[in-house]
Design an enzyme around this catalytic site. Sequence first.
Site, PDB file in Angstrom:
ATOM      1  N   GLY A  26      83.553 -34.111  42.005  1.00 51.15           N
ATOM      2  CA  GLY A  26      83.846 -33.623  43.337  1.00 51.15           C
ATOM      3  C   GLY A  26      85.039 -34.812  43.797  1.00 51.15           C
ATOM      4  N   HIS A  27      84.306 -36.025  43.672  1.00 48.60           N
ATOM      5  CA  HIS A  27      85.087 -36.806  43.924  1.00 48.60           C
ATOM      6  C   HIS A  27      86.699 -37.513  43.672  1.00 48.60           C
ATOM      7  CE1 HIS A  27      81.034 -38.301  46.208  1.00 48.60           C
ATOM      8  NE2 HIS A  27      81.416 -38.008  47.015  1.00 48.60           N
ATOM      9  N   GLN A  71      75.074 -40.588  60.756  1.00 49.12           N
ATOM     10  CA  GLN A  71      75.028 -39.642  60.748  1.00 49.12           C
ATOM     11  C   GLN A  71      73.521 -38.797  59.620  1.00 49.12           C
ATOM     12  OE1 GLN A  71      78.839 -39.772  58.048  1.00 49.12           O
ATOM     13  NE2 GLN A  71      77.507 -38.118  56.212  1.00 49.12           N
ATOM     14  N   SER A  74      77.261 -32.638  44.204  1.00 46.35           N
ATOM     15  CA  SER A  74      76.359 -33.487  44.825  1.00 46.35           C
ATOM     16  C   SER A  74      75.698 -34.610  44.201  1.00 46.35           C
ATOM     17  CB  SER A  74      75.244 -32.411  46.045  1.00 46.35           C
ATOM     18  OG  SER A  74      74.681 -34.039  46.869  1.00 46.35           O
ATOM     19  N   SER A  75      75.993 -36.440  45.396  1.00 44.22           N
ATOM     20  CA  SER A  75      75.706 -36.628  45.098  1.00 44.22           C
ATOM     21  C   SER A  75      73.620 -37.209  45.422  1.00 44.22           C
ATOM     22  CB  SER A  75      76.240 -38.628  45.849  1.00 44.22           C
ATOM     23  OG  SER A  75      77.367 -38.449  46.077  1.00 44.22           O
ATOM     24  N   HIS A 109      80.981 -38.625  41.738  1.00 42.32           N
ATOM     25  CA  HIS A 109      80.757 -37.396  40.601  1.00 42.32           C
ATOM     26  C   HIS A 109      82.372 -36.741  40.450  1.00 42.32           C
ATOM     27  CE1 HIS A 109      81.193 -34.781  43.725  1.00 42.32           C
ATOM     28  NE2 HIS A 109      79.704 -35.211  44.739  1.00 42.32           N
ATOM     29  N   LYS A 150      82.064 -27.547  49.817  1.00 43.46           N
ATOM     30  CA  LYS A 150      80.894 -27.364  50.103  1.00 43.46           C
ATOM     31  C   LYS A 150      80.200 -27.893  51.322  1.00 43.46           C
ATOM     32  CE  LYS A 150      78.302 -30.725  48.283  1.00 43.46           C
ATOM     33  NZ  LYS A 150      77.230 -31.185  49.135  1.00 43.46           N
TER      34      LYS A 150
END
Length: 285
Positions: free
Chosen positions: A36-37, A61, A185-186, A34, A149
């Site tokens: 952000g990336h 994770q 966020s994804s 998105h 974030k």
Amino acid sequence: MQIIHDPNELAALCRGWRFSGLHTVLVPTMGYFHEGHKSLMRAGRESGDRLIVSLFVNPAQFGPGEDLAAYPRDFDRDAAIAREMGADVLFAPAPDAMYLPDHATWIEVPSLSGTLCGLTRPTHFRGVCTVVAKLFLLIMPTTALFGEKDWQQLAILRRMALDLNMPVSVKGLPIVREADGLAMSSRNAYLTPEERAMAPALQQGLLQAARLLATGERDTAGLAQAIRAYWEKQLPLGQEEYLSFVHPETLVPVDHIENTALVAAAVRLGKARLIDNLLLRAPVA
């Protein structure tokens, strides 16, 4: 742009770059890109000689019952975006290329991992640290870029690099938000229309604390009360996982804000787990 799946092939390429004195920038991701990336890739392209974007949904994770299988994926779209943003390499390994069947070595920063997201995801940051350390060893980047974030993640990775004398600068870039303030966020893809409409209230609640701090309220208990009162009205479907005021670097809880503090929160909204944070600065008397 090269698409590389083999860690050994990547390491050989990056060793040549490093020994030639090139500035390599790494943007680690789990994909489903998105804006952000894109902001991280753009900054990496502008600041370095080579840009590597890693795309790896890291199983280490994810805890039991979490969304590893459901995590959104679209490799072809992500590859097109990475190419558009000027990446030199998209590194997309398979899990068995990154972890041996009997993988037995882990890296963690316990002093920073037991709070905030670590309260309900006790092995999460161990998985993050381990995979990022592996990426640092394979790629030998000069700089690695992460979004703010995930503030706790950023603080942990900075400390890991410092403690282990890793020759990489770990840098954070500001949160990229939708027009209504929701942090990108994804996992926002999980939200229903109703949930998406109220999701911006997460950030708006944190902003209530900033406004109250500006009027002279320094005790975090009062600030937290104001946030929760706002969420109760504007985010009725949300289930608070945590709301904490901490020192921005040590993540130690603070009861009274003298200078700066980080307010961080996680809220479950339907199938999505949303996180956000805000750096608070007390007004100068």
